[in-house]
Design an enzyme around this catalytic site. Structure first.
Site, PDB file in Angstrom:
ATOM      1  N   LYS A 165       7.838   1.067  13.856  1.00 20.86           N
ATOM      2  CA  LYS A 165       9.235   1.490  13.355  1.00 20.86           C
ATOM      3  C   LYS A 165      10.097   0.103  14.111  1.00 20.86           C
ATOM      4  O   LYS A 165      11.274  -0.759  13.894  1.00 20.86           O
ATOM      5  CB  LYS A 165       9.881   2.579  13.674  1.00 20.86           C
ATOM      6  CG  LYS A 165       9.080   3.336  12.415  1.00 20.86           C
ATOM      7  CD  LYS A 165       9.798   3.630  12.037  1.00 20.86           C
ATOM      8  CE  LYS A 165       9.850   4.130  10.864  1.00 20.86           C
ATOM      9  NZ  LYS A 165       8.800   3.272   9.730  1.00 20.86           N
ATOM     10  N   TYR A 177       8.361   8.187   7.916  1.00 16.70           N
ATOM     11  CA  TYR A 177       7.416   6.954   7.809  1.00 16.70           C
ATOM     12  C   TYR A 177       7.405   5.389   6.459  1.00 16.70           C
ATOM     13  O   TYR A 177       7.741   4.403   7.382  1.00 16.70           O
ATOM     14  CB  TYR A 177       5.801   7.539   7.574  1.00 16.70           C
ATOM     15  CG  TYR A 177       4.881   6.487   7.770  1.00 16.70           C
ATOM     16  CD1 TYR A 177       4.564   6.100   9.516  1.00 16.70           C
ATOM     17  CD2 TYR A 177       4.245   5.512   6.730  1.00 16.70           C
ATOM     18  CE1 TYR A 177       3.741   5.015   9.735  1.00 16.70           C
ATOM     19  CE2 TYR A 177       2.931   4.268   7.249  1.00 16.70           C
ATOM     20  CZ  TYR A 177       3.171   4.357   8.995  1.00 16.70           C
ATOM     21  OH  TYR A 177       2.370   3.757   8.848  1.00 16.70           O
ATOM     22  N   PRO A 183       4.230   1.439  19.383  1.00 14.82           N
ATOM     23  CA  PRO A 183       3.941   1.625  17.769  1.00 14.82           C
ATOM     24  C   PRO A 183       2.949   1.765  17.025  1.00 14.82           C
ATOM     25  O   PRO A 183       3.488   1.988  15.552  1.00 14.82           O
ATOM     26  CB  PRO A 183       3.291  -0.116  18.205  1.00 14.82           C
ATOM     27  CG  PRO A 183       2.401   0.385  19.253  1.00 14.82           C
ATOM     28  CD  PRO A 183       3.772   1.341  19.637  1.00 14.82           C
ATOM     29  N   TYR A 222      -4.960   5.919  10.662  1.00 19.22           N
ATOM     30  CA  TYR A 222      -4.627   6.001  12.171  1.00 19.22           C
ATOM     31  C   TYR A 222      -5.471   7.430  12.107  1.00 19.22           C
ATOM     32  O   TYR A 222      -6.181   8.125  11.505  1.00 19.22           O
ATOM     33  CB  TYR A 222      -3.385   6.878  12.070  1.00 19.22           C
ATOM     34  CG  TYR A 222      -2.352   5.659  12.253  1.00 19.22           C
ATOM     35  CD1 TYR A 222      -1.836   4.641  12.338  1.00 19.22           C
ATOM     36  CD2 TYR A 222      -0.138   6.621  11.204  1.00 19.22           C
ATOM     37  CE1 TYR A 222      -0.975   3.943  11.810  1.00 19.22           C
ATOM     38  CE2 TYR A 222       0.442   5.755  11.888  1.00 19.22           C
ATOM     39  CZ  TYR A 222       0.404   4.440  12.213  1.00 19.22           C
ATOM     40  OH  TYR A 222       1.998   3.613  12.170  1.00 19.22           O
ATOM     41  N   HIS A 230       0.629  -0.677   0.059  1.00 24.56           N
ATOM     42  CA  HIS A 230      -0.160   0.314   0.074  1.00 24.56           C
ATOM     43  C   HIS A 230       1.051   1.351   0.070  1.00 24.56           C
ATOM     44  O   HIS A 230       1.506   1.425   0.033  1.00 24.56           O
ATOM     45  CB  HIS A 230      -0.787   0.131   0.686  1.00 24.56           C
ATOM     46  CG  HIS A 230      -0.015  -0.211   2.108  1.00 24.56           C
ATOM     47  ND1 HIS A 230       0.082   0.896   3.381  1.00 24.56           N
ATOM     48  CD2 HIS A 230      -0.350  -1.732   2.948  1.00 24.56           C
ATOM     49  CE1 HIS A 230       0.361   0.276   4.380  1.00 24.56           C
ATOM     50  NE2 HIS A 230       0.472  -1.188   4.637  1.00 24.56           N
TER      51      HIS A 230
HETATM   52  P1  RFL Z   1      11.532 -10.384  20.266  1.00 24.39           P
HETATM   53  O1  RFL Z   1      10.911 -10.451  19.083  1.00 24.39           O
HETATM   54  O2  RFL Z   1      10.944  -9.253  21.575  1.00 24.39           O
HETATM   55  O3  RFL Z   1      12.507 -11.087  20.667  1.00 24.39           O
HETATM   56  C1  RFL Z   1      13.621 -11.454  21.506  1.00 24.39           C
HETATM   57  C2  RFL Z   1      13.553 -13.309  21.125  1.00 24.39           C
HETATM   58  O4  RFL Z   1      13.992 -13.091  23.221  1.00 24.39           O
HETATM   59  C3  RFL Z   1      13.610 -14.578  23.232  1.00 24.39           C
HETATM   60  N1  RFL Z   1      14.294 -14.089  25.058  1.00 24.39           N
HETATM   61  C4  RFL Z   1      15.218 -15.079  25.490  1.00 24.39           C
HETATM   62  N2  RFL Z   1      15.569 -16.173  25.699  1.00 24.39           N
HETATM   63  C5  RFL Z   1      16.819 -16.519  25.763  1.00 24.39           C
HETATM   64  N3  RFL Z   1      16.991 -15.870  27.156  1.00 24.39           N
HETATM   65  C6  RFL Z   1      16.444 -15.413  27.761  1.00 24.39           C
HETATM   66  N4  RFL Z   1      16.774 -14.758  29.115  1.00 24.39           N
HETATM   67  C7  RFL Z   1      15.235 -14.505  27.397  1.00 24.39           C
HETATM   68  N5  RFL Z   1      14.498 -13.457  27.074  1.00 24.39           N
HETATM   69  C8  RFL Z   1      14.036 -13.597  26.162  1.00 24.39           C
HETATM   70  C9  RFL Z   1      11.968 -14.058  23.501  1.00 24.39           C
HETATM   71  O5  RFL Z   1      11.228 -15.134  24.397  1.00 24.39           O
HETATM   72  C10 RFL Z   1      11.600 -14.025  21.950  1.00 24.39           C
HETATM   73  O6  RFL Z   1      11.831 -15.157  21.385  1.00 24.39           O
HETATM   74  O7  RFL Z   1      12.965  -9.403  20.094  1.00 24.39           O
HETATM   75  P2  RFL Z   1      13.386  -9.294  18.367  1.00 24.39           P
HETATM   76  O8  RFL Z   1      13.681  -9.472  17.897  1.00 24.39           O
HETATM   77  O9  RFL Z   1      14.150  -7.325  18.579  1.00 24.39           O
HETATM   78  O10 RFL Z   1      12.220  -8.307  17.640  1.00 24.39           O
HETATM   79  C11 RFL Z   1      11.328  -7.055  17.715  1.00 24.39           C
HETATM   80  C12 RFL Z   1      10.101  -6.755  17.322  1.00 24.39           C
HETATM   81  O11 RFL Z   1       9.152  -7.839  17.861  1.00 24.39           O
HETATM   82  C13 RFL Z   1       9.397  -5.614  17.845  1.00 24.39           C
HETATM   83  O12 RFL Z   1      10.292  -4.740  17.620  1.00 24.39           O
HETATM   84  C14 RFL Z   1       8.017  -5.620  16.766  1.00 24.39           C
HETATM   85  O13 RFL Z   1       7.259  -6.719  16.916  1.00 24.39           O
HETATM   86  C15 RFL Z   1       7.247  -4.339  17.265  1.00 24.39           C
HETATM   87  N6  RFL Z   1       5.884  -3.808  16.067  1.00 24.39           N
HETATM   88  C16 RFL Z   1       6.268  -2.913  14.958  1.00 24.39           C
HETATM   89  N7  RFL Z   1       7.292  -3.368  14.952  1.00 24.39           N
HETATM   90  C17 RFL Z   1       7.188  -2.568  13.130  1.00 24.39           C
HETATM   91  O14 RFL Z   1       8.117  -2.802  12.462  1.00 24.39           O
HETATM   92  N8  RFL Z   1       6.299  -2.556  12.632  1.00 24.39           N
HETATM   93  C18 RFL Z   1       4.902  -2.815  13.763  1.00 24.39           C
HETATM   94  O15 RFL Z   1       3.870  -2.867  12.484  1.00 24.39           O
HETATM   95  C19 RFL Z   1       4.737  -3.089  14.843  1.00 24.39           C
HETATM   96  N9  RFL Z   1       3.698  -3.783  15.480  1.00 24.39           N
HETATM   97  C20 RFL Z   1       4.820  -3.624  17.688  1.00 24.39           C
HETATM   98  C21 RFL Z   1       3.479  -3.959  16.677  1.00 24.39           C
HETATM   99  C22 RFL Z   1       4.918  -4.609  18.516  1.00 24.39           C
HETATM  100  C23 RFL Z   1       4.056  -4.372  19.678  1.00 24.39           C
HETATM  101  N10 RFL Z   1       3.815  -5.074  20.510  1.00 24.39           N
HETATM  102  C24 RFL Z   1       3.016  -5.759  21.480  1.00 24.39           C
HETATM  103  C25 RFL Z   1       4.678  -4.412  21.427  1.00 24.39           C
HETATM  104  C26 RFL Z   1       2.417  -3.649  17.604  1.00 24.39           C
HETATM  105  C27 RFL Z   1       2.886  -4.127  18.886  1.00 24.39           C
HETATM  106  C28 RFL Z   1       1.334  -4.239  18.836  1.00 24.39           C
HETATM  107  C1  PHB Z   2       0.021  -4.008  13.071  1.00 22.07           C
HETATM  108  O1  PHB Z   2      -0.574  -3.890  11.585  1.00 22.07           O
HETATM  109  O2  PHB Z   2       0.196  -4.325  13.684  1.00 22.07           O
HETATM  110  C2  PHB Z   2       0.244  -1.655  12.678  1.00 22.07           C
HETATM  111  C3  PHB Z   2       0.308  -1.530  11.775  1.00 22.07           C
HETATM  112  C4  PHB Z   2       0.835  -0.307  12.385  1.00 22.07           C
HETATM  113  C5  PHB Z   2       0.843   0.051  13.593  1.00 22.07           C
HETATM  114  C6  PHB Z   2       1.086  -0.674  14.363  1.00 22.07           C
HETATM  115  C7  PHB Z   2       1.321  -1.609  14.260  1.00 22.07           C
HETATM  116  O3  PHB Z   2       1.779   1.405  13.473  1.00 22.07           O
END
Ligand code: RFL
Ligand code: PHB
Length: 390
Positions: free
Chosen positions: A297, A385, A293, A201, A73
């Site tokens: 990013k 963005y 979020p 948004y 998109h």
């Molecule tokens: P993760 O995914 O947290 O993975 C870390 C892993 O390490 C494990 N771990 C351990 N393993 C061994 N020993 C220990 N002591 C440990 N402690 C932890 C954990 O079990 C896990 O498997 O980090 P990583 O790989 O750096 O990835 C980062 C992303 O997951 C995170 O930045 C994104 O999900 C953030 N985020 C978004 N990012 C985007 O780029 N675009 C998005 O649209 C977006 N939407 C979001 C999001 C995060 C959200 N939440 C729930 C915080 C939307 C939401 C709602």
């Molecule tokens: C998502 O699809 O989970 C999502 C999209 C946009 C955002 C954060 C999360 O800014």
């Protein structure tokens, strides 16, 4: 005793992607993950990928399913109660589309690649501890099925997220941290319904709302909520009513509702740890930084960190210089701070802050109107963005 070149702590997207790219360069690694594979795959998180992230995933052979199933998109529509809308148009202003493709799907693709290539991933590795990080012979200990284990390695990659052990292994007098916690969270649901046409948004006096997408029959929606919100107090009907109340009526009418298949609350936080390197430990992804979020990013930053780190390790093992290892923290942090600023700014613009004065609300409205009127303002937002180049 086991040996590897790079011990990777954490099997989320950062750790799995790093081990995959290192393998492409002939560098051996072992991933230690605290959870089970099913748990890691069950976590629903990010959904929006920058063009640079998509390109990188294609370049490392992970593009096939993404190109089949990802929804391309032109950006995200911002709506404002009583004020119309404005499109963050990343194609028009930055010549780069965005893609909706779930983190769950990326993680599945990475597992498939590591399985195919014989990658070593230890699940349910508990009590992971890092040793000798400032020596030439670091090692990692952990417990698996009740028995103590040790891995000798040359480098440790801390990819274990915000609550992991890696960042905490850096002495307090070396590490500087910067943090801001926001006075609200996001209540999110996943539903097997066709998504809205645009990513949206929405700003409303009732709070922020977001419509996102995963595939033609899977949608993701969020609403700003109080931090202590219990999802159990939000039956689907209540969620949909609140979500629709925050959208302009003509858009609310197009929402296809249905039963949710997941519902959870996420807190919002900005956090950066500096430096991202200590001796032979290198942090990547959420272990070093968290963004709220709102700018989508977090995952994109994890991917750019891994890109810089893999490139630096590849240069080291090719017998080249260690210059890229030396500059890793500085290079990664430059991009991190840019994404921190965008995420903080968008969060401030679009949410309702309980403490805000009437003056601050006027400033926020005027900022939105400026984005509607000024190509320069919208161009600047869209460029950020879309994601700055790696
Ligand atoms: P993760 O995914 O947290 O993975 C870390 C892993 O390490 C494990 N771990 C351990 N393993 C061994 N020993 C220990 N002591 C440990 N402690 C932890 C954990 O079990 C896990 O498997 O980090 P990583 O790989 O750096 O990835 C980062 C992303 O997951 C995170 O930045 C994104 O999900 C953030 N985020 C978004 N990012 C985007 O780029 N675009 C998005 O649209 C977006 N939407 C979001 C999001 C995060 C959200 N939440 C729930 C915080 C939307 C939401 C709602
Ligand atoms: C998502 O699809 O989970 C999502 C999209 C946009 C955002 C954060 C999360 O800014």
């Amino acid at each position: 005793m086991t040996k590897t070149q790079v011990a990777i702590i954490g099997g989320g997207p950062a750790g799995l992607l790093l081990s995959h790219i290192l393998h492409l360069h002939g560098i051996d690694s072992i991933v230690l993950e605290r959870q089970t594979r099913a748990y890691v795959l069950g976590r629903i998180r990010a959904g929006v990928l920058e063009f640079g992230t998509v390109q990188l995933l294609r370049d490392v052979g992970l593009g096939a399913r993404l190109d089949r199933e990802g929804l391309v998109h032109a950006g995200t529509l911002m709506t404002w109660q009583g004020e119309g809308s404005a499109l963050i148009d990343t194609v028009k202003y930055a010549n780069r589309p965005m893609m909706a493709y779930g983190q769950t799907a990326i993680t599945e693709d990475l597992y498939a690649a590591r399985d195919r290539d014989g990658g070593r991933i230890v699940h349910e590795a508990v009590d992971v501890a890092l040793h000798g990080l400032t020596s030439d012979h670091p090692f990692v200990t952990y417990t698996k099925d009740g028995s103590p284990q040790r891995i000798d390695c040359e480098f440790v990659a801390g990819c274990d997220g915000f609550h992991g052990v890696s960042r905490r292994s850096i002495p307090a007098d070396v590490l500087r941290t910067y943090e801001q916690v926001y006075p609200f969270g996001w209540l999110g649901i996943m539903s097997e319904t066709p998504p809205m046409k645009d990513l949206i948004y929405a700003h409303h006096e009732r709070g922020f709302a977001l419509a996102s997408q995963r595939n033609p029959m899977l949608s993701r929606y969020y609403i700003q909520c109080e931090i202590e919100t219990d999802p159990a107090d939000w039956p689907d009907e209540r969620f949909w009513d609140e979500f629709k109340a925050r959208l302009p009526q003509e858009l609310a009418r197009t929402v296809v509702t249905g039963p949710s298949i997941e519902k959870s609350v996420a807190p919002l936080r900005s956090f950066v740890a500096e430096p991202m390197r200590h001796g032979r430990l290198f942090l990547a992804g959420d272990s070093a930084h968290i963004v709220p979020p709102t700018g989508a990013k977090g995952l994109n930053l994890a991917v750019s960190d891994v890109h810089y780190l893999a490139r630096a390790l590849e240069a080291h093992y090719r017998g080249g210089s260690d210059e890229l290892l030396q500059s890793y923290s500085r290079t990664a942090l430059q991009r991190v701070w840019g994404a921190e600023r965008l995420s903080w700014w968008l969060t401030r613009l679009l949410h309702v802050f309980p403490q805000d004065s009437a003056f601050e609300r006027k400033m926020r409205l005027n900022e939105f109107q400026y984005l509607q009127r000024s190509e320069h303002a919208m161009g600047s937002l869209s460029e950020q963005y879309a994601g700055l180049p790696f």
